[in-house]
Design a protein around this motif. Structure first.
Motif, PDB file in Angstrom:
ATOM      1  N   GLU A 142       5.029   9.450 -13.261  1.00 36.62           N
ATOM      2  CA  GLU A 142       3.708   9.729 -13.829  1.00 36.62           C
ATOM      3  C   GLU A 142       3.318  11.193 -13.640  1.00 36.62           C
ATOM      4  OE1 GLU A 142       3.620   6.029 -15.022  1.00 36.62           O
ATOM      5  OE2 GLU A 142       1.834   7.236 -15.350  1.00 36.62           O
ATOM      6  N   GLU A 170       8.889   9.396  -4.629  1.00 38.65           N
ATOM      7  CA  GLU A 170       9.740   8.904  -5.711  1.00 38.65           C
ATOM      8  C   GLU A 170      10.982   9.797  -5.799  1.00 38.65           C
ATOM      9  OE1 GLU A 170       6.789   8.570  -9.316  1.00 38.65           O
ATOM     10  OE2 GLU A 170       5.861   9.596  -7.624  1.00 38.65           O
ATOM     11  N   LYS A 199       8.387  -3.013 -12.065  1.00 39.63           N
ATOM     12  CA  LYS A 199       8.574  -2.744 -13.501  1.00 39.63           C
ATOM     13  C   LYS A 199       9.719  -3.541 -14.136  1.00 39.63           C
ATOM     14  CE  LYS A 199       5.688   1.146 -14.191  1.00 39.63           C
ATOM     15  NZ  LYS A 199       5.353   2.220 -13.262  1.00 39.63           N
ATOM     16  N   VAL A 229       9.828   2.150  -8.293  1.00 40.84           N
ATOM     17  CA  VAL A 229       9.181   1.225  -9.224  1.00 40.84           C
ATOM     18  C   VAL A 229       9.541   1.607 -10.666  1.00 40.84           C
ATOM     19  CG1 VAL A 229       6.946   0.453 -10.124  1.00 40.84           C
ATOM     20  CG2 VAL A 229       7.330   0.578  -7.657  1.00 40.84           C
ATOM     21  N   GLN A 230       9.577   2.900 -10.940  1.00 38.73           N
ATOM     22  CA  GLN A 230       9.896   3.344 -12.303  1.00 38.73           C
ATOM     23  C   GLN A 230      11.381   3.699 -12.469  1.00 38.73           C
ATOM     24  OE1 GLN A 230       8.184   6.728 -15.399  1.00 38.73           O
ATOM     25  NE2 GLN A 230       6.852   5.784 -13.922  1.00 38.73           N
ATOM     26  N   PHE A 240       2.961   9.285  -7.638  1.00 38.20           N
ATOM     27  CA  PHE A 240       2.186   8.133  -8.126  1.00 38.20           C
ATOM     28  C   PHE A 240       2.739   6.866  -7.492  1.00 38.20           C
ATOM     29  CE2 PHE A 240       1.182   4.540 -10.777  1.00 38.20           C
ATOM     30  CZ  PHE A 240      -0.155   4.755 -11.096  1.00 38.20           C
ATOM     31  N   HIS A 241       1.856   6.091  -6.846  1.00 40.11           N
ATOM     32  CA  HIS A 241       2.331   4.894  -6.154  1.00 40.11           C
ATOM     33  C   HIS A 241       1.504   3.664  -6.471  1.00 40.11           C
ATOM     34  CE1 HIS A 241       5.165   7.461  -4.173  1.00 40.11           C
ATOM     35  NE2 HIS A 241       4.196   8.268  -3.792  1.00 40.11           N
ATOM     36  N   GLY A 242       0.536   3.754  -7.401  1.00 41.17           N
ATOM     37  CA  GLY A 242      -0.207   2.576  -7.812  1.00 41.17           C
ATOM     38  C   GLY A 242      -1.698   2.735  -7.618  1.00 41.17           C
ATOM     39  N   ASP A 252       9.986   5.044  -3.425  1.00 41.89           N
ATOM     40  CA  ASP A 252       9.326   4.290  -4.492  1.00 41.89           C
ATOM     41  C   ASP A 252      10.160   4.392  -5.761  1.00 41.89           C
ATOM     42  OD1 ASP A 252       7.788   3.418  -6.636  1.00 41.89           O
ATOM     43  OD2 ASP A 252       5.926   4.325  -5.918  1.00 41.89           O
ATOM     44  N   ASN A 287       4.184  -1.273  -2.838  1.00 43.14           N
ATOM     45  CA  ASN A 287       3.839  -0.134  -1.982  1.00 43.14           C
ATOM     46  C   ASN A 287       2.827  -0.518  -0.907  1.00 43.14           C
ATOM     47  OD1 ASN A 287       5.601   1.845  -2.967  1.00 43.14           O
ATOM     48  ND2 ASN A 287       4.312   2.138  -4.786  1.00 43.14           N
ATOM     49  N   SER A 317       4.043  -6.752  -8.331  1.00 45.35           N
ATOM     50  CA  SER A 317       3.791  -5.492  -9.044  1.00 45.35           C
ATOM     51  C   SER A 317       4.224  -4.326  -8.172  1.00 45.35           C
ATOM     52  CB  SER A 317       2.297  -5.346  -9.369  1.00 45.35           C
ATOM     53  OG  SER A 317       1.575  -5.071  -8.182  1.00 45.35           O
ATOM     54  N   GLY A 318       4.215  -3.139  -8.773  1.00 44.60           N
ATOM     55  CA  GLY A 318       4.592  -1.940  -8.041  1.00 44.60           C
ATOM     56  C   GLY A 318       3.582  -1.576  -6.964  1.00 44.60           C
ATOM     57  N   ALA A 319       2.304  -1.682  -7.309  1.00 42.75           N
ATOM     58  CA  ALA A 319       1.278  -1.360  -6.320  1.00 42.75           C
ATOM     59  C   ALA A 319       1.389  -2.284  -5.115  1.00 42.75           C
ATOM     60  CB  ALA A 319      -0.112  -1.481  -6.953  1.00 42.75           C
TER      61      ALA A 319
END
Ligand SMILES: *Cc1c(COP(=O)(O)O)cnc(C)c1O
Length: 395
Positions: free
Chosen positions: A195, A190, A252, A225-226, A138-140, A223, A115, A110-112
């Motif tokens: 987010e 990011e 993601k 992730v998105q 936002f990092h999780g 980051d 990180n 997962s993204g969290a």
């Protein structure tokens, strides 16, 4: 729809209300099926998907190359912890490292988790513990990742979090320079804040951040992730800025719908020592097969360039046409678009859903659109017209 089935759908929603954690504010909609950029509710009604499972379906739903790879791998082997070598993992790690131009990768789920890994690796590599993060970042939601997440309502109930985290305004290099000390293990940010309201890095910002990190002996965690896997019109959004992270986190869309995350590891970090980190499901062959299919599909198609072009067209279209009485600003990069409203986004999301478009919020006043990169142009422009209609009608 037959009445028995309709009753069943209503009963199932109630059943879910009764037994799920309660941690999520749910919409009044049960999604039962997806195909491409279309979602279907329990009654078979179609919606244009401009949410992509919060950005985890860049290739849409049921992409044939992903399905074929997953089905084949399921017959072969699904579970294989990293104490063993595995052929599909070997191929995937090599492909991902080549694509990201980074030498090594730690695979997780997962993204969290990606990180968490990045924060641990930064501490190990530098012997320092401080982290500088950004406001609106936002990092999780796990404790380490949460410590670097800005939103107070997510963090406050869980104090004390990990110590040594400071926040600076995004896109402000002077404030960052003042916050990075010889205790700073890493800067985390990011390339386009998701987010936090869809805020892209300004030209030159990420390059200045990279230079600062190198000068101060801190590591740069980017980051993605998105933003990763084509979302912003680049395989990774930081390519737009011409930088190379020391630690790059992704998740993601990377597994084509299978849960998967990764922390790519640069030269300034180097190889980890055995047993310094781990994950049972990390690098499982099923996820690696999905990941490989995603990378191959992105590399052998024009989807990324198309996302860049369509995104630019869509931004220009919205900036020209969206009504000023409802909209403050339109921001974005590629097919990651944020429309900052003058009012709340919640009623707009409800109205979009009623007119057949599923979209996302980013905070309480930003409407976020993350359509799958494979969306048909007809669907994309139809969704854009419905967004315009809803915002024109908004008071
Ligand atoms: C979604 C997201 C995360 C968290 O990912 P999970 O898989 O939900 O843990 C971390 N960072 C960014 C930028 C994200 O958008």
């Amino acid at each position: 729809m037959p009445e028995a089935l309709l009753t069943e759908a209503i009963d199932l929603a109630a059943l879910e209300e009764a037994h799920s954690s309660g941690a999520y504010l749910k919409r009044d909609l049960a999604i039962a099926r997806g195909q491409g950029a279309r979602l279907f509710d329990a009654e078979g009604r179609a919606y244009i998907d401009c949410a992509s499972g919060q950005g985890s379906a860049n290739l849409g739903h049921g992409h044939p190359a992903v399905l074929a790879a997953l089905r084949a791998q399921m017959d072969e082997l699904m579970v294989c912890p990293e104490m063993f070598h595995n052929p599909v993992r070997a191929r995937y790690q090599a492909a991902l490292c080549r694509a990201a131009q980074m030498p090594r990768v730690f695979l997780c789920n997962s993204g969290a988790e990606a990180n968490e890994a990045a924060i641990k690796f930064a501490r190990l590599a530098t012997g320092r513990t401080g982290i500088v993060s950004t406001m609106r970042g936002f990092h999780g939601r796990t404790l380490g990742a949460l410590s670097t997440t800005w939103e107070k309502t997510y963090r406050k109930p869980f104090d004390p979090l990990i110590p040594g985290v400071t926040f600076v305004p995004y896109n402000n290099i002077e404030r960052l320079a003042a916050a990075v000390t010889d205790e700073t293990a890493a800067i985390i940010l990011e390339p386009v804040q998701g987010e936090g309201g869809v805020h892209p890095a300004q030209e030159g910002y990420l390059q200045a951040v990279q230079a600062l990190a190198r000068e101060r002996g801190a590591l740069l965690i980017v980051d993605e992730v998105q933003t990763g896997f084509g979302r912003t019109g680049y395989l990774f959004a930081h390519e737009h800025d011409g930088i190379l992270p020391d630690l790059l986190t992704v998740a993601k869309s990377m597994g084509g719908g299978i849960p998967m995350g990764a922390c790519l590891i640069g030269e300034r970090v180097g190889a980890l020592t055995p047993a310094s980190h781990g994950s049972t499901f990390g690098g499982n062959p099923l996820a690696c097969a999905g990941g490989l299919a995603v990378l191959e599909t992105l590399e052998n198609s024009d989807l990324i360039a198309r996302a860049r072009d369509l995104g630019a067209q869509l931004l220009a279209h919205f900036r020209a046409r969206l009504p000023e009485h409802a909209v403050r600003e339109v921001r974005g990069r590629g097919l990651m678009i944020g429309i900052e409203l003058r009012g709340k986004v919640a009623p707009v999301l409800r109205e979009l859903q009623a007119r057949g478009v599923i979209a996302l919020p980013a905070g309480s006043t930003v409407l976020r659109l993350l359509p799958p990169l494979i969306i048909e142009e007809d669907d994309l422009w139809r969704a854009a017209a419905i967004v315009e209609e809803v915002l024109r009608d908004a008071t």
